[in-house]
Every structure is written in C-alpha cells, then in structure tokens.
Design an enzyme around this catalytic site. Structure first.
Site, PDB file in Angstrom:
ATOM      1  NE  ARG A 233       5.710 -18.739 -33.312  1.00  0.00           N
ATOM      2  CZ  ARG A 233       5.752 -19.537 -32.294  1.00  0.00           C
ATOM      3  NH1 ARG A 233       5.092 -20.360 -31.814  1.00  0.00           N
ATOM      4  NH2 ARG A 233       6.723 -18.855 -31.522  1.00  0.00           N
ATOM      5  CD  GLU A 262      -1.296 -16.717 -32.163  1.00  0.00           C
ATOM      6  OE1 GLU A 262      -0.733 -16.461 -31.227  1.00  0.00           O
ATOM      7  OE2 GLU A 262      -1.247 -18.072 -32.562  1.00  0.00           O
ATOM      8  CG  HIS A 281       0.202 -19.120 -28.988  1.00  0.00           C
ATOM      9  ND1 HIS A 281       0.877 -18.343 -29.808  1.00  0.00           N
ATOM     10  CD2 HIS A 281       1.262 -19.857 -28.421  1.00  0.00           C
ATOM     11  CE1 HIS A 281       1.942 -18.700 -29.827  1.00  0.00           C
ATOM     12  NE2 HIS A 281       2.541 -19.934 -29.226  1.00  0.00           N
TER      13      HIS A 281
END
Ligand code: DGY
Length: 321
Positions: A233, A262, A281
């Site tokens: 993360r 993000e 991601h």
C-alpha cells in the site's frame, strides 16, 4: 426470503449469476456520491473493492456482512465493523502468486531498467551498441529484504531463492519457519535488513503501525545502490521522503505499484524520474486472478449471510458471537 446485497463493483457475468441465485442484487455506481451509502441502508450485505466504507455509511443499516474483492482491507474500519457485529471477508490465497509475479516484475524492471530503456528505444535513441550508460544491475545472487513475510512475501521469497539464487532476509512479527527451511530466509531487525539488502520489498498491510514505516530515516539506512519495491500500500512509505531520496541519490531507484494517492496525480515528481518504475496498482490484475477473487468474494458473502463462513474472515471475533 432472499437477502439483499449491494454490488459496488462490476462483476464477471457468472459471478453475478451466482449471486442472483442466492440474493437480490442491487448494482451501484460507487462513483456517484451518496449512492452506495443510500443502497447500504436497505441491504443485508455488500461486495466490491477499492472504495472506502466509512462507519457513517453503515448507520441505520441492517448490514450483516461485507465482502471485499481484495486481500487488503484498509478501506474498512475493522474495529467499528466488529462492534456492529458485521462480518468482513476478504480474498487471500487466490491472488498470492499473481501478486508475487508483479513484485518480481518490479524488481527486474527496476534493476534492468526495462521500462526506461524500452521507452528509449521507442524514442529512436538506439543508434549504436549500448554502453555503460544503459547498463543495469544484477538481480540474481543479490540480497532481497522482505518487510512482512506473509503469504505474498513467501511467494516472493520462493521466486528469489529458488529462481534467482538470492539471499533472503525478512522482518515479520513472528518467524516464518517454512520460508526459513525452504528458502533459507533469515529473520532480522528492520535496521539490518535496510542496511544490507540490495532490494527492499514491502509486503506489509497498511495499519496505524505500518503507515510511513519507510520514511527519510529508513531510506538513509538503505544502501545507496539499493532499490525500494512497493506493491503493498502506498502509505507504508512517506512518499515526499521517497521522492527526495530518489532525487538526491540516497537510493538507486524504486519500483512502485502503489501510491499514497491513487490514481497517481499526473504532476507527481515520481513520473518524471527515470529511476522509477510506476505501475497502476496491478498487483493481482490478471484475468484469471481477478475472476478467482470475484468468485471467492461472492462465495464468502453468501456463506457469511448464511452463517456458514469459516475462512477468509478478517474479524473472526464476530463469528464467535
Ligand atoms: C489487494 O487485493 O489488496 C490488492 O492490492 C488489490 O487491491
């Protein structure tokens, strides 16, 4: 009577059909402000991913189970769910191998400058044999430090030790006997891992204890030639401190699949750095794995609403009630 569930992510057709066999499904566009909270007010459960579920969204609802299509559950206030008696289920295991592949892609791409040099070729700069200005660094035989050796960390350790003859160091709350026996992994303090690893790979979940685990001080402890890999993360790393460290040569480079914000804002300095590989991601993002995750989450939700779920539960205390 069938339970009502909210799906706040588009699901594969067969997974959607499975849910409809067992429940009345309300599909919600989570990008519409207030739509998810409104739907939750009249639901028994919900399935989805990548959306923060604030406690207030559950006030006045009869929700009994939430199922996230992810292994990470930092979008939920677990303590609050537990107080409310709401089961939270997640999808470990099915994504372990594809996520470990992403981690290894980042290691290889950063070390061998794959993205930078592919862009260089496309830009027409390959006019003669390459020289030291285009060389990268070896991966095989180097030292990999894994911060947090759980399922995914273990799969990364296997690739490193058996496939790339790497020495594996790790930190973890408890020893990982399998990784030690099978991959020769050695548990060390974070300081030793930072000071001796060629690649430092973060595999911890995001919690209050791991937020900004890697900041300016930790980056300074790394070797100048080391590369930081983060596919856990974004907020486990202090991003401004990382940007400084990459700019001033405190570390060699970074391979990043996750960011504090993000999608990564287009003006992030990270995007202008040749020594950064930035991915959107993609950790578990293969067709096969994302399908398996959706199926797993759907089965988790139906079983949780049935009272028969025994695995993949984040807050097991709720089951004991
Ligand atoms: C996970 O499953 O937690 C991945 O990071 C996708 O969000």
């Amino acid at each position: 009577m069938k339970p009502t569930i909210v799906a706040y992510k588009t699901l594969p057709a067969d997974v959607s059909a499975y849910l409809r066999e067992h429940a009345d499904v309300v599909e919600v566009d989570a990008d519409q402000p207030g739509a998810l909270a409104a739907a939750l007010r009249d639901a028994d459960g919900a399935i989805g991913a990548s959306v923060k579920i604030a406690p207030a969204m559950l006030d006045g609802s009869r929700v009994k189970a939430l199922s996230t299509i992810s292994v990470g559950y930092d979008n939920f206030d677990v303590a609050d769910l537990t107080r409310r008696g709401i089961v939270l289920a997640h999808t470990p295991d099915v994504l372990t191998e594809s996520t470990a592949d992403t981690v290894f892609s980042l290691i290889l791409a950063s070390a061998r400058r794959v993205v930078e040099l592919a862009e260089w070729v496309k830009a027409g700069h390959w006019k003669a044999s390459i020289g030291p200005a285009q060389f990268g660094v070896d991966v095989q035989g180097k030292t990999l430090g894994i911060v947090g050796l759980g399922r995914i960390g273990g799969a990364v350790a296997r690739r490193a030790a058996l496939g790339f003859n790497m020495r594996v160091l790790y930190t973890n709350r408890s020893p990982n006997a399998d990784a030690e026996r099978l991959y020769g992994a050695r548990r060390v303090e974070l300081d030793e891992l930072l000071a001796t690893s060629d690649f430092v790979c973060l595999q911890v979940p995001l919690t209050d204890a791991t937020r900004h685990l890697i900041g300016a001080a930790e980056l300074r402890k790394m070797k100048r030639d080391a590369i930081l890999i983060n596919a856990s993360r974004g907020a486990t790393v202090d991003e401004p401190a990382l940007i400084d460290a990459l700019r001033d040569g405190t570390i060699r480079g970074a391979g990043l699949d996750v960011f504090e914000t993000e999608p990564l804002p287009a003006d992030s300095p990270l995007l202008a750095m040749p020594n950064v590989v930035a991915l959107p991601h993609i950790g578990s993002a293969t067709h096969e794995t994302r399908h398996a995750m959706a199926r797993c989450a759907a089965e988790n939700l139906i079983a949780a609403l049935d009272g028969t779920l025994t695995r993949n539960v984040v807050n097991r205390e709720v089951l004991a009630r």
